[in-house]
Design an enzyme around this catalytic site. Structure first.
Site, short mmCIF file in Angstrom:
data_model
loop_
_atom_site.label_atom_id
_atom_site.label_comp_id
_atom_site.label_asym_id
_atom_site.label_seq_id
_atom_site.Cartn_x
_atom_site.Cartn_y
_atom_site.Cartn_z
N HIS A 211 -3.05 -10.06 -11.14
CA HIS A 211 -1.81 -9.51 -10.58
C HIS A 211 -2.04 -9.03 -9.16
O HIS A 211 -3.15 -8.71 -8.74
CB HIS A 211 -1.24 -8.39 -11.47
CG HIS A 211 -1.74 -7.02 -11.18
ND1 HIS A 211 -1.21 -6.25 -10.17
CD2 HIS A 211 -2.72 -6.28 -11.74
CE1 HIS A 211 -1.84 -5.08 -10.14
NE2 HIS A 211 -2.76 -5.08 -11.08
N CYS A 212 -0.94 -9.03 -8.42
CA CYS A 212 -0.90 -8.47 -7.07
C CYS A 212 0.34 -7.58 -7.02
O CYS A 212 0.75 -7.05 -8.06
CB CYS A 212 -0.87 -9.59 -6.03
SG CYS A 212 0.58 -10.68 -6.15
N ARG A 213 0.95 -7.42 -5.87
CA ARG A 213 2.15 -6.57 -5.79
C ARG A 213 3.36 -7.25 -6.42
O ARG A 213 4.02 -6.69 -7.27
CB ARG A 213 2.46 -6.19 -4.34
CG ARG A 213 3.60 -5.18 -4.23
CD ARG A 213 3.96 -4.85 -2.80
NE ARG A 213 4.49 -6.00 -2.08
CZ ARG A 213 5.72 -6.48 -2.19
NH1 ARG A 213 6.56 -5.92 -3.01
NH2 ARG A 213 6.11 -7.52 -1.50
#
Length: 180
Positions: free
Chosen positions: A68-70
């Protein structure tokens, strides 16, 4: 022609949360340290993209890896790196940490952490360009060169990936990590 490479897919927060909580899947945060310092998903592991090649990935082999990222955009682009590194079950969290929060899932926040470097760059560059533009309009057209200089810096940063202002801001006292 079919590839022998394993596929990766997006996965909804509500689907993956029980697997993460139960230890069947590991949630890997690929955001940079300055992004994670302000907010993160409890139990997630931090492996920033800038460090993933040197990171010890062995503890996560054999488990489902959910990146995951933002917002999910970086994970869509970079999930194949983990497939190439030998992970057979790689997915990305749809919507990133923002999707996680939208689903009502918990996050840990540190409001004392500084804003991410790129947000600081946006604030500083915008302020300087606005001041230069206003001074160029109200005082002397020469001051409009300030806005042009900032615009040139942003153009260089966008085309090369190197941002002098970000490097400068990273050394400011409020962005220094306390020694432990």
């Amino acid at each position: 022609m079919q590839s022998n490479q394993p596929e990766f897919m997006g996965i909804d927060t509500r689907v993956v949360a029980p697997d993460v909580e139960g230890g069947k899947a590991v949630l890997i945060d690929i955001r940079e340290k300055d992004e994670r310092a302000r907010e993160w998903i409890p139990g997630s592991v931090s492996i920033p993209l800038s460090e993933w090649r040197s990171a010890d990935l062995a503890p996560y082999k054999g488990r489902r890896v959910v990146l995951h990222c933002r917002s999910g955009n970086r994970t869509v682009v970079n999930a194949p790196l983990f497939v190439e590194a030998g992970f057979s079950d790689v997915a990305y969290l749809q919507g990133g940490i923002e999707g996680w929060k939208d689903a009502g899932m918990p996050v840990t926040r540190n409001r004392k952490a500084p804003l991410e470097i790129m947000r600081q760059v946006q604030i500083a560059a915008g302020s300087i360009a606005l001041a230069g533009g206003l001074a160029g309009y109200l005082v002397d057209p020469f001051y409009a060169l300030i806005a042009a200089f900032v615009g040139a810096g942003l153009l260089v940063a966008g085309t090369t990936g190197w941002c002098g202002m970000a490097r400068l801001l990273a050394h400011m006292p409020w962005n220094r990590q306390p020694s432990t």
